[in-house]
Design a protein around this motif. Structure first.
Motif, PDB file in Angstrom:
ATOM      1  N   ILE A  11      32.481   6.625 -27.488  1.00 18.25           N
ATOM      2  CA  ILE A  11      32.739   7.246 -26.189  1.00 18.25           C
ATOM      3  C   ILE A  11      33.686   6.382 -25.362  1.00 18.25           C
ATOM      4  O   ILE A  11      34.591   6.889 -24.690  1.00 18.25           O
ATOM      5  CB  ILE A  11      31.414   7.491 -25.439  1.00 18.25           C
ATOM      6  CG1 ILE A  11      30.588   8.558 -26.187  1.00 18.25           C
ATOM      7  CG2 ILE A  11      31.665   7.909 -24.006  1.00 18.25           C
ATOM      8  CD1 ILE A  11      29.225   8.804 -25.591  1.00 18.25           C
ATOM      9  N   ILE A  62      38.380   6.312 -18.945  1.00 19.28           N
ATOM     10  CA  ILE A  62      37.015   5.786 -19.040  1.00 19.28           C
ATOM     11  C   ILE A  62      37.067   4.261 -19.004  1.00 19.28           C
ATOM     12  O   ILE A  62      37.666   3.627 -19.874  1.00 19.28           O
ATOM     13  CB  ILE A  62      36.326   6.284 -20.316  1.00 19.28           C
ATOM     14  CG1 ILE A  62      36.191   7.814 -20.287  1.00 19.28           C
ATOM     15  CG2 ILE A  62      34.960   5.626 -20.498  1.00 19.28           C
ATOM     16  CD1 ILE A  62      35.583   8.413 -21.528  1.00 19.28           C
ATOM     17  N   VAL A  81      34.239  13.338 -24.327  1.00 21.06           N
ATOM     18  CA  VAL A  81      33.031  12.542 -24.525  1.00 21.06           C
ATOM     19  C   VAL A  81      32.106  13.220 -25.533  1.00 21.06           C
ATOM     20  O   VAL A  81      31.564  12.588 -26.439  1.00 21.06           O
ATOM     21  CB  VAL A  81      32.314  12.307 -23.181  1.00 21.06           C
ATOM     22  CG1 VAL A  81      30.930  11.720 -23.405  1.00 21.06           C
ATOM     23  CG2 VAL A  81      33.144  11.409 -22.281  1.00 21.06           C
ATOM     24  N   VAL A 132      30.987   2.385 -20.069  1.00 25.01           N
ATOM     25  CA  VAL A 132      29.931   3.254 -20.587  1.00 25.01           C
ATOM     26  C   VAL A 132      28.688   2.389 -20.741  1.00 25.01           C
ATOM     27  O   VAL A 132      28.751   1.307 -21.322  1.00 25.01           O
ATOM     28  CB  VAL A 132      30.310   3.883 -21.938  1.00 25.01           C
ATOM     29  CG1 VAL A 132      29.197   4.811 -22.427  1.00 25.01           C
ATOM     30  CG2 VAL A 132      31.622   4.619 -21.863  1.00 25.01           C
ATOM     31  N   SER A 187      34.974  15.339 -20.061  1.00 24.73           N
ATOM     32  CA  SER A 187      33.625  15.571 -20.571  1.00 24.73           C
ATOM     33  C   SER A 187      33.671  16.111 -21.989  1.00 24.73           C
ATOM     34  O   SER A 187      32.852  15.739 -22.848  1.00 24.73           O
ATOM     35  CB  SER A 187      32.872  16.531 -19.650  1.00 24.73           C
ATOM     36  OG  SER A 187      32.709  15.977 -18.365  1.00 24.73           O
ATOM     37  N   VAL A 225      28.774   7.316 -17.778  1.00 22.25           N
ATOM     38  CA  VAL A 225      30.201   7.129 -18.065  1.00 22.25           C
ATOM     39  C   VAL A 225      30.936   7.005 -16.739  1.00 22.25           C
ATOM     40  O   VAL A 225      30.793   7.860 -15.854  1.00 22.25           O
ATOM     41  CB  VAL A 225      30.758   8.309 -18.891  1.00 22.25           C
ATOM     42  CG1 VAL A 225      32.244   8.102 -19.184  1.00 22.25           C
ATOM     43  CG2 VAL A 225      29.977   8.458 -20.199  1.00 22.25           C
TER      44      VAL A 225
END
Length: 806
Positions: free
Chosen positions: A739, A747, A793, A750, A790, A772
């Protein structure tokens, strides 16, 4: 090497005190390790007279003595010695004195209802001998009230000097006296070599059949000896050197060895048969030495043997069978020269040490055979009596002299001290060197260590005093100095500081381990075999360590045994392996151990928390981060076939890797069997970081030591929570990693905040909840942007079997 001041003054004419002697020894490079005076322990003990001796009213085996310690008083002393009687002179220890033999503090005490003020002492209690059958009975002319140490000649300081391996000439008291005389502390007394009158030819054939191992073998027979106790003066000197007197014949050979650095050996002639020969051993031969142990010999060793077999491991230790005893009447006295290299190899192979080996493997004076034999013979005849035969000289000692061309100016250029040429000549000659008009220096036979002109400079500088060498800084190049530390050295410094800042204490352990510890942490990671030493210091230091953890665990056990409730240790050092090509493979490593309580016990929190595997993992990640490793991208994996995890608990340990093959660290809870082997109770966690596996950053452009300016993001970050169902066998770190890498532009973090298994979760699966964090760069996210991220992910989670939980 130990010797008393009076023993030194037997060779050195000087009025110097023990302090002045010690200062001079340190100044000329003979390090003094300690000074002791036996009289200090006997300061309170006096010669006293027993005035009266009466039976104890409550004990048949005790007497009540009235003792005069020399001041005219009469002290009452209860005594159980059978030889205590009125009128005798003995040694009295008053209340407040400490008994030298056992450290007991004497007090005024009641013994069976009768007050006792001190004690009358035995020879053993005073540390003056082995007799404990009764109190010491002194002659009638012993001066009442005199200190016992002064009366017995024990007020004689003992000095302990550390002799370096190159100074074989100082392995005897006379050699040390020669150095002190050359340094100006006194005058060396002439060597007294008595002229022994020989009576008849030697009745024993003596020869050397091993000219390489024993170039010269001298001997003679002395008949009609009486092997009684050696005289008091000799016993006192031997005791000052740490030797235990045994018998006159043994004591004389030991004394001359310590006095002149000349080992010898006396055989009981009655135990010999036929010719006595120095020869090579035969493979499979064995001999029981004087220490009672049997040694198996090989053809590379020199022995002394007769027709019946081996009697002596040449130059190291005599045999038990032919040693002198109280019944010995005739002796064969041996004085030989053994090749230092042969003695050293034999001693190493047999793991046998002795005072003789210490001297022979350094190299004794090959020109001192005749004089040494005469000195020993004269002492035997004087103390034990008897008649000496003529000397048999088998072989030829290597007495060829060596000459070195010397320039006095080198003392200034190399040693940094300006010494006049005539002064240098006087110093060298006082040390036994011969200097001719052209400054060709002849080396004395007892200075095997002097090989070149630099050694002669050292001799001159030593005698002037090492403390006179000026401290001169090396010249410095103009400008900024070029960095000299390697990237690995810089990394080591950084890791050491980071570990200390993390609350751990640094340990420094030996690089050697016992075989059993090395086996538990052995080299199974493809590095090669363990290094096993051929000649270890001891059995507990036999293998070069393949891991830092055994040393740290031993240190942890010692701390826990002494009441430590929390132990946090780390060490930076090298692991040692033997590569397949036979070369040494050394791996820089950081090891750490956490044991005991993580937090203190408190009324608020109840019991103290204990360290667990996550604490070890956290420490490893923090240390790797300080080394510049991108820890977010590390893979948490098992040990596979690396062999690194055999000492860890199989369900509570892992490795951290940069890619599937590059193992940066291993960590975990110690396996219960391993913890038990080190006497550790409870959970103990440990880790090793393999610093050599951390990729080094390539330098780009000129060095810049400034941190970049902190630039906080202009826009607020967005946080989204996701819950995924994944197989129970999937590591959470794998889910985090995929992820984190699915959208690196947005990002930034996480993290796992929940793990759930149970009602609502299918069997064989687990629910992992993640947070996240997404950081916009130049504009805020729209709903479409957030949905797209999203989806990325969710798609990334699917790669490791993750399904968004509904």
């Amino acid at each position: 090497m130990k010797f008393s001041l009076s023993w030194l003054k037997a060779h050195l004419e000087t009025d110097a005190t023990i302090t002045e002697v010690a200062d001079c020894l340190n100044r000329i490079g003979l390090e003094v390790e300690g000074i002791e005076n036996p009289a200090d322990a006997l300061a309170d003990f006096r010669i006293a007279r027993v005035i009266r001796a009466a039976p104890h009213p409550q004990a048949d085996k005790l007497q009540v003595l009235s003792v005069d310690p020399g001041d005219g008083s009469a002290l009452q002393v209860v005594c159980g010695a059978p030889n205590a009687r009125a009128g005798m002179l003995g040694v009295f220890g008053p209340a407040g004195a400490t008994v030298p033999s056992n450290g007991m503090l004497l007090k005024v005490a009641e013994i069976r209802g009768v007050e006792s003020n001190g004690m009358m002492c035995s020879e053993m209690e005073l540390g003056a001998g082995e007799d404990h059958d009764g109190i010491l009975d002194l002659p009638a002319d012993a001066p009442l009230g005199m200190g016992y140490a002064d009366y017995a000649g024990l007020n004689d300081p003992v000095i302990d000097v550390s002799i370096t391996p190159n100074r074989q000439d100082c392995m005897g008291v006379r050699g040390i006296a020669r150095d002190l005389a050359a340094a100006g502390l006194g005058t060396l007394k002439p060597l007294n070599v008595p002229a022994v009158t020989a009576k008849g030819a030697c009745p024993v054939e003596i020869r050397t059949d091993d000219s390489e191992g024993c170039p010269a073998f001298y001997g003679r027979v002395i008949k009609g000896v009486s092997n009684k106790a050696s005289p008091d003066w000799m016993q006192r000197r031997l005791k000052s050197a740490g030797q235990k007197p045994i018998s006159a014949l043994v004591d004389i050979t030991n004394y001359v060895m310590l006095d002149h650095g000349r080992p010898s050996h006396a055989y009981d002639l009655a135990q010999l048969s036929g010719a006595v020969v120095a020869r090579k051993a035969v493979d499979g031969e064995s001999v029981t030495a004087l220490n009672g142990k049997e040694y198996s010999l090989t053809s590379g060793m020199t022995v002394i043997a007769d027709d019946n077999g081996v009697h002596d491991i040449a130059g190291i230790m005599g045999g038990e069978h032919s040693g002198c005893s109280d019944a010995t009447a005739d002796v064969l006295l041996e004085v030989a020269y053994f090749t230092p290299e042969r003695i050293a190899k034999t001693g190493q192979a047999l793991m046998l040490t002795s005072d003789a080996r210490t001297r022979f493997e350094r190299g004794v004076d090959p020109a001192f055979l005749d004089d040494g034999l005469e000195i020993i013979t004269a002492l035997i005849l004087d103390i034990c009596g008897g008649e000496a035969s003529e000397i048999v000289r088998a072989g030829t000692p290597p007495t060829d002299t060596r000459r070195i061309a010397f320039e006095p100016a080198r003392t200034l250029s190399l040693g940094g001290i300006d010494v006049a040429a005539d002064k240098q000549k006087a110093i060298l000659e006082s040390l036994g060197f011969a200097v001719d008009a052209e400054w060709n220096v002849t080396i004395p036979t007892w200075r095997r260590d002097v090989e070149g002109s630099a050694d002669l400079v050292e001799e001159v500088v030593r005698m002037i005093g090492l403390d006179h060498v000026p401290s001169t800084p090396l010249p410095r190049t103009d400008g900024v100095a070029t960095p000299t530390a390697t990237p690995m050295q810089k990394l080591e410094r950084k890791m050491r500081r980071a570990a200390a800042a993390g609350g751990m204490n640094e340990a420094i352990n030996w690089s050697f381990l016992p075989e059993k510890d090395a086996a538990a942490f052995g080299a199974k990671a493809g590095h090669g075999d363990d290094w096993t030493l051929a000649n270890p210091i001891s059995e507990d230091m036999k293998v070069m360590r393949p891991s830092l953890l055994p040393g740290l665990l031993s240190a942890t056990a010692r701390n826990m045994d002494r009441g430590a409730s929390s132990v946090r240790l780390f060490e930076i050092g090298r692991r040692y392996f033997r590569a397949k090509d036979g070369s040494s493979d050394e791996r820089l490593t950081l090891g750490l151990v956490l044991a005991g309580d993580k937090t203190a016990r408190s009324w608020q929190g109840g019991k103290a928390a204990r360290f667990d595997v996550y604490d070890a993992k956290a420490q490893v990640i923090a240390l790797l981060s300080s080394a510049g490793v991108a820890t977010d991208n590390l893979m948490v994996m098992g040990f596979d076939d690396t062999g690194l995890g055999d000492h860890y608990h199989p369900g509570q340990s892992a490795t951290l890797r940069q890619g599937p093959k590059n193992v940066l660290a291993s960590f975990g809870t110690l396996h219960p069997a391993t913890a038990k082997a080190f006497d550790l109770d409870g959970a103990v966690v440990a880790a090793e970081i393999y610093l050599d596996a951390i990729p080094q950053k390539k330098a780009k452009g000129p060095a810049n030591f400034m941190r970049p300016a902190f630039a906080p993001p202009a826009l607020q970050s967005v946080r989204r929570d996701f819950a995924f169902l994944v197989p129970q066998t999937t590591p959470a770190a794998d889910l985090l990693r995929v992820i984190r890498g699915c959208d690196k532009a947005n990002i930034v973090d996480v993290s796992l905040f929940d793990r759930f298994a149970g009602q609502g979760v299918p069997e064989g699966q687990v629910s992992l909840a993640l947070e996240v964090v997404m950081q916009p760069a130049d504009k805020s996210y729209t709903d479409e942007d957030l949905k797209a991220m999203s989806d990325k992910v969710i798609a990334a989670a699917a790669k490791v079997g993750g399904v968004l939980r509904g």
